[in-house]
Design an enzyme around this catalytic site. Sequence first.
Site, PDB file in Angstrom:
ATOM      1  N   GLY A 258       0.640  -1.304  -0.405  1.00 62.07           N
ATOM      2  CA  GLY A 258      -0.446   0.329   0.271  1.00 62.07           C
ATOM      3  C   GLY A 258       0.758   1.680  -0.066  1.00 62.07           C
ATOM      4  O   GLY A 258       0.299   2.000  -0.758  1.00 62.07           O
TER       5      GLY A 258
ATOM      6  N   ASP B 146       1.235   3.343   5.022  1.00 62.77           N
ATOM      7  CA  ASP B 146       0.083   4.012   3.869  1.00 62.77           C
ATOM      8  C   ASP B 146      -0.861   4.411   5.190  1.00 62.77           C
ATOM      9  O   ASP B 146      -1.708   5.168   5.226  1.00 62.77           O
ATOM     10  CB  ASP B 146      -0.411   3.530   2.968  1.00 62.77           C
ATOM     11  CG  ASP B 146      -0.902   1.853   2.857  1.00 62.77           C
ATOM     12  OD1 ASP B 146      -0.873   1.265   4.494  1.00 62.77           O
ATOM     13  OD2 ASP B 146      -1.928   0.857   2.450  1.00 62.77           O
TER      14      ASP B 146
ATOM     15  N   ASP C 223      -4.158   1.412  11.345  1.00 64.32           N
ATOM     16  CA  ASP C 223      -5.728   0.811  11.311  1.00 64.32           C
ATOM     17  C   ASP C 223      -5.736   0.203  12.781  1.00 64.32           C
ATOM     18  O   ASP C 223      -5.705   1.302  13.374  1.00 64.32           O
ATOM     19  CB  ASP C 223      -6.117  -0.098  10.258  1.00 64.32           C
ATOM     20  CG  ASP C 223      -7.847  -0.909  10.267  1.00 64.32           C
ATOM     21  OD1 ASP C 223      -8.435  -0.344  11.418  1.00 64.32           O
ATOM     22  OD2 ASP C 223      -8.206  -1.452   9.402  1.00 64.32           O
TER      23      ASP C 223
ATOM     24  N   LYS D  49      -6.002   5.598  12.232  1.00 64.41           N
ATOM     25  CA  LYS D  49      -8.153   5.513  12.052  1.00 64.41           C
ATOM     26  C   LYS D  49      -7.461   5.161  13.836  1.00 64.41           C
ATOM     27  O   LYS D  49      -7.861   4.617  14.357  1.00 64.41           O
ATOM     28  CB  LYS D  49      -8.320   3.968  11.704  1.00 64.41           C
ATOM     29  CG  LYS D  49      -7.996   4.151  10.162  1.00 64.41           C
ATOM     30  CD  LYS D  49      -8.659   2.960   9.456  1.00 64.41           C
ATOM     31  CE  LYS D  49      -9.053   3.170   8.332  1.00 64.41           C
ATOM     32  NZ  LYS D  49      -9.654   1.129   7.785  1.00 64.41           N
TER      33      LYS D  49
ATOM     34  N   PHE E   4     -13.605   1.981   5.410  1.00 61.70           N
ATOM     35  CA  PHE E   4     -12.545   1.631   5.122  1.00 61.70           C
ATOM     36  C   PHE E   4     -11.869   2.423   3.845  1.00 61.70           C
ATOM     37  O   PHE E   4     -13.380   3.408   3.208  1.00 61.70           O
ATOM     38  CB  PHE E   4     -13.204   0.244   4.516  1.00 61.70           C
ATOM     39  CG  PHE E   4     -12.212  -0.629   3.731  1.00 61.70           C
ATOM     40  CD1 PHE E   4     -11.381  -1.595   4.607  1.00 61.70           C
ATOM     41  CD2 PHE E   4     -11.988  -0.835   2.607  1.00 61.70           C
ATOM     42  CE1 PHE E   4      -9.972  -2.558   3.227  1.00 61.70           C
ATOM     43  CE2 PHE E   4     -11.126  -0.935   1.317  1.00 61.70           C
ATOM     44  CZ  PHE E   4     -10.098  -2.175   1.811  1.00 61.70           C
TER      45      PHE E   4
ATOM     46  N   ASP F 179      -5.737  -0.133  -1.276  1.00 60.66           N
ATOM     47  CA  ASP F 179      -6.382  -1.025  -2.232  1.00 60.66           C
ATOM     48  C   ASP F 179      -7.779  -2.039  -1.611  1.00 60.66           C
ATOM     49  O   ASP F 179      -7.441  -2.168  -0.049  1.00 60.66           O
ATOM     50  CB  ASP F 179      -5.581  -2.033  -3.121  1.00 60.66           C
ATOM     51  CG  ASP F 179      -5.211  -3.498  -1.438  1.00 60.66           C
ATOM     52  OD1 ASP F 179      -5.217  -2.863  -0.268  1.00 60.66           O
ATOM     53  OD2 ASP F 179      -5.410  -4.988  -2.104  1.00 60.66           O
TER      54      ASP F 179
ATOM     55  N   ARG G 245      -6.228   0.798  -6.412  1.00 60.81           N
ATOM     56  CA  ARG G 245      -4.649   1.498  -5.986  1.00 60.81           C
ATOM     57  C   ARG G 245      -4.578   2.766  -6.639  1.00 60.81           C
ATOM     58  O   ARG G 245      -3.489   3.967  -5.949  1.00 60.81           O
ATOM     59  CB  ARG G 245      -3.382   0.887  -5.796  1.00 60.81           C
ATOM     60  CG  ARG G 245      -3.381  -0.442  -5.335  1.00 60.81           C
ATOM     61  CD  ARG G 245      -2.054  -1.328  -5.535  1.00 60.81           C
ATOM     62  NE  ARG G 245      -2.392  -2.195  -4.456  1.00 60.81           N
ATOM     63  CZ  ARG G 245      -2.306  -3.051  -3.495  1.00 60.81           C
ATOM     64  NH1 ARG G 245      -2.755  -1.574  -2.152  1.00 60.81           N
ATOM     65  NH2 ARG G 245      -1.755  -4.093  -3.011  1.00 60.81           N
TER      66      ARG G 245
HETATM   67  P1  IMP Z   1      -3.087  -2.847  10.662  1.00 61.23           P
HETATM   68  O1  IMP Z   1      -2.208  -3.925  11.226  1.00 61.23           O
HETATM   69  O2  IMP Z   1      -4.398  -2.990  11.077  1.00 61.23           O
HETATM   70  O3  IMP Z   1      -3.436  -1.750  11.385  1.00 61.23           O
HETATM   71  O4  IMP Z   1      -3.317  -2.793   8.913  1.00 61.23           O
HETATM   72  C1  IMP Z   1      -2.402  -2.486   8.522  1.00 61.23           C
HETATM   73  C2  IMP Z   1      -2.668  -2.432   6.818  1.00 61.23           C
HETATM   74  O5  IMP Z   1      -3.749  -3.278   6.598  1.00 61.23           O
HETATM   75  C3  IMP Z   1      -1.917  -1.012   6.099  1.00 61.23           C
HETATM   76  O6  IMP Z   1      -0.944  -1.447   5.777  1.00 61.23           O
HETATM   77  C4  IMP Z   1      -3.279  -1.496   5.231  1.00 61.23           C
HETATM   78  O7  IMP Z   1      -2.439  -2.020   4.138  1.00 61.23           O
HETATM   79  C5  IMP Z   1      -4.297  -2.576   5.245  1.00 61.23           C
HETATM   80  N1  IMP Z   1      -5.510  -1.666   5.646  1.00 61.23           N
HETATM   81  C6  IMP Z   1      -5.964  -1.197   7.306  1.00 61.23           C
HETATM   82  N2  IMP Z   1      -6.849   0.078   6.695  1.00 61.23           N
HETATM   83  C7  IMP Z   1      -7.388  -0.810   5.646  1.00 61.23           C
HETATM   84  C8  IMP Z   1      -8.379   0.084   4.199  1.00 61.23           C
HETATM   85  O8  IMP Z   1      -8.788   1.348   4.958  1.00 61.23           O
HETATM   86  N3  IMP Z   1      -8.302   0.464   3.528  1.00 61.23           N
HETATM   87  C9  IMP Z   1      -6.823  -0.157   3.013  1.00 61.23           C
HETATM   88  N4  IMP Z   1      -6.430  -1.129   3.170  1.00 61.23           N
HETATM   89  C10 IMP Z   1      -6.112  -1.121   4.766  1.00 61.23           C
END
Ligand code: IMP
Length: 181
Positions: free
Chosen positions: A48, A103, A106, A134, A156, A163, A169
Amino acid sequence: MKETTLNGKVFEEIISKEQIEQIVHELSQKINQDYQGKQPIIIAVLDGAFIFAADLIRNFDFDHQFRFVKLSSYEGMESSGTIKYLLDIDLDLENQDILIIEDIVDTGITLHQYSQHLSVKKPRSIEICSLLSKPNALQHKDLHIKYCGREIEDEFVIGYGLDWDYKARHLPAIYQLRKDS
Ligand code: IMP
């Protein structure tokens, strides 16, 4: 309100191309100040972050090495909870300054686990630069995002490298899934 449709779902633009450019400019100014005289290893997280990292580092004016890692935790629109190392770096990181470019943060699971994985190699510092975060979805409240472009709602998003099942993307702006979609 600008909209785009993907797989039958409607997404609304929340950050325009121009706003992204401004965010990238401001983040790179701060990073340039903080890393003058240092030689950090910049690690961008695939997939991403590839567009964000490409735009960001072209504003950098300090000596650095740039590497990609490929981590995966997402399946469709959900975080799976464990990360897979699809491409890692094989470098001596002892006493190095590391800046991770992501990117979006979350749940924070990916960068929490990855930072721990890097800490074992005894770097001098590990900092995070993420275009988006977030805060309401964050599970690791101690995860410090030193350089955060924009905090967004727990919805999302797609575009500018982000993506949904490898699509969208290429969109130049960030679009958020419409709540009623
Ligand atoms: P985390 O481990 O939950 O913090 O997620 C991190 C990864 O999940 C990011 O690097 C993104 O690739 C993907 N991701 C998290 N939220 C989104 C979103 O809203 N759209 C697209 N990809 C996301």
